[in-house]
Design an enzyme around this catalytic site. Structure first.
Site, mmCIF file in Angstrom:
data_model
loop_
_atom_site.group_PDB
_atom_site.id
_atom_site.type_symbol
_atom_site.label_atom_id
_atom_site.label_comp_id
_atom_site.label_asym_id
_atom_site.label_seq_id
_atom_site.Cartn_x
_atom_site.Cartn_y
_atom_site.Cartn_z
ATOM 1 N N SER A 175 65.471 48.564 30.048
ATOM 2 C CA SER A 175 65.228 48.459 31.419
ATOM 3 C C SER A 175 66.141 47.885 32.291
ATOM 4 C CB SER A 175 63.821 47.438 31.136
ATOM 5 O OG SER A 175 63.043 47.640 32.342
ATOM 6 N N ASP A 201 64.792 53.522 28.063
ATOM 7 C CA ASP A 201 63.488 53.798 29.100
ATOM 8 C C ASP A 201 63.480 52.904 30.425
ATOM 9 O OD1 ASP A 201 61.158 55.173 28.654
ATOM 10 O OD2 ASP A 201 60.232 53.150 28.813
ATOM 11 N N HIS A 328 56.814 51.300 26.582
ATOM 12 C CA HIS A 328 57.973 51.073 27.406
ATOM 13 C C HIS A 328 59.192 50.279 26.353
ATOM 14 C CE1 HIS A 328 60.989 49.819 30.414
ATOM 15 N NE2 HIS A 328 60.644 48.502 30.320
#
Length: 370
Positions: A175, A201, A328
């Site tokens: 992220s 992700d 996620h």
């Protein structure tokens, strides 16, 4: 909200430097969480026992590395490589998260490649602390600053370990951490020591879309928990995390205990980082494609690919792996699979592992026929 926005909003945009064990006031802080039905999930009053896991189960050493100018105390975990000929994986967590989000994946990587090194970093406002010239805590979280912090932590680790030179580096970021490692690779801040980098992700298009809804999402989450078991249970039942063992390892590092009532609040107030959100992800796709070294993109769904990355993927400019069963936090949800892909990526691109045929001149000098 679109599926893209919803999936990215399952992010914990990154955690902040390790504050004091107790705080005087309870505030609206934030950390790792998911958009999926979190607003309707309320921690149950009776929690099942869920013993937390210590960092030493996954990393060999813990360091607080001090930098003089500007003054900083960086928090890292390290499992040194067997030798300087073995690669060193440098792991950077997402916003509101911590180095413990990589705990299980790091363990699985070491099982597959026992000689490889692991260096898990914690950003300022996420376990590390940086002070300005006046002595106040510097909470600047711009992408340039976070990237330089990462480079400094690697350099300080080299000094701490007494390495004459750095091992070959593979950067891995989840992220926000993915945006940081992409920026470092794009700017060439580590020179020829960087073998490649992996982004977990996050892509520019879905990230920018999700940011529009982030403040609304942050307001839906519980602000505090009676105990850490309740916090762990919430992360699992809300499907923020889908792996109970990883939740026990990572969730406690996201909280601090209040001095009044002994309840637990989020260590990181993500809502206060809003001014940096676009700075983190704007232009990330172009930077990813032009970054130096081999490239790996791990996603929880192909819908996260934006147009620029779709074209780059069709041109074979990076390796793509998709984990449709993960959320996620794919390195937490599926640590074995994450490790498998990363190990294969490292082995394929590690130049030191190549066995080249002998030179003809060397064979002739040895009196051998060619």
């Amino acid at each position: 909200m679109s599926d893209l926005a919803r999936s990215f909003a399952k992010t914990k945009l990154s955690s902040l430097p390790p504050p004091e064990p107790l705080i005087e006031e309870e505030d609206d802080s934030s950390s790792a969480s998911s958009m999926s039905s979190t607003g309707t999930v309320i921690p149950s009053n009776v929690q099942r026992p869920a013993p937390t896991i210590h960092w030493s189960d996954y990393y060999a050493q813990e360091f607080y590395l001090e930098r003089e100018q500007p003054r900083a105390k960086f928090h890292v975990y390290i499992t040194p490589p067997a030798s300087l000929q073995s690669p060193l994986l440098v792991l950077h967590h997402g916003a509101g998260s911590s180095a413990m989000s990589f705990a299980l994946a790091a363990q699985e990587i070491r099982k597959a490649m026992p000689g490889i090194g692991i260096l898990a970093l914690e950003a300022r406002e996420h376990g590390s602390v940086v002070w300005d010239k006046a002595g106040a805590v510097d909470s600047n979280l711009s992408i340039d600053v976070l990237s330089q912090d990462m480079v400094d932590m690697i350099s300080l680790t080299q000094q701490k370990m007494g390495w004459k030179e750095l091992p070959t580096l593979v950067l891995i970021g989840h992220s926000l951490g993915g945006a940081v490692v992409t920026h470092v690779a794009n700017m060439g801040l580590l020179g020829n020591k960087m073998l490649g980098f992996a982004v977990l992700d996050v892509v520019e298009g879905s990230a920018m879309e999700a940011l529009k809804h982030m403040q609304a999402y942050l307001r839906t989450r519980p602000k505090l928990f009676d105990n850490l078991d309740a916090a762990i249970d919430w992360h699992i039942r809300s499907r923020t995390l889908r792996n109970a063992e990883s939740a026990r390892a990572s969730v406690p590092s996201l909280f601090m205990q209040t001095s009044t009532g002994g309840r637990w609040v989020w260590k990181t107030d993500l809502s206060k980082t809003e001014s940096y959100w676009e700075n983190w992800f704007n232009g990330m796709s172009a930077k990813f494609l032009s970054g130096k070294g081999a490239k790996l993109l791990l996603l929880a769904g192909t819908d996260r690919l934006d147009k620029e990355l779709m074209i780059g993927q069709m041109q074979g400019r990076f390796q793509l792996s998709v984990f449709p069963a993960a959320g996620h936090f794919l390195q937490e949800d599926q640590p074995e699979k994450t490790a498998e892909v990363i190990v294969e990526f490292v082995k394929r691109n590690d130049r030191s592992a190549l066995v080249l045929p002998p030179k003809v001149s060397d064979l002739l000098a040895q009196g051998k026929k060619v």
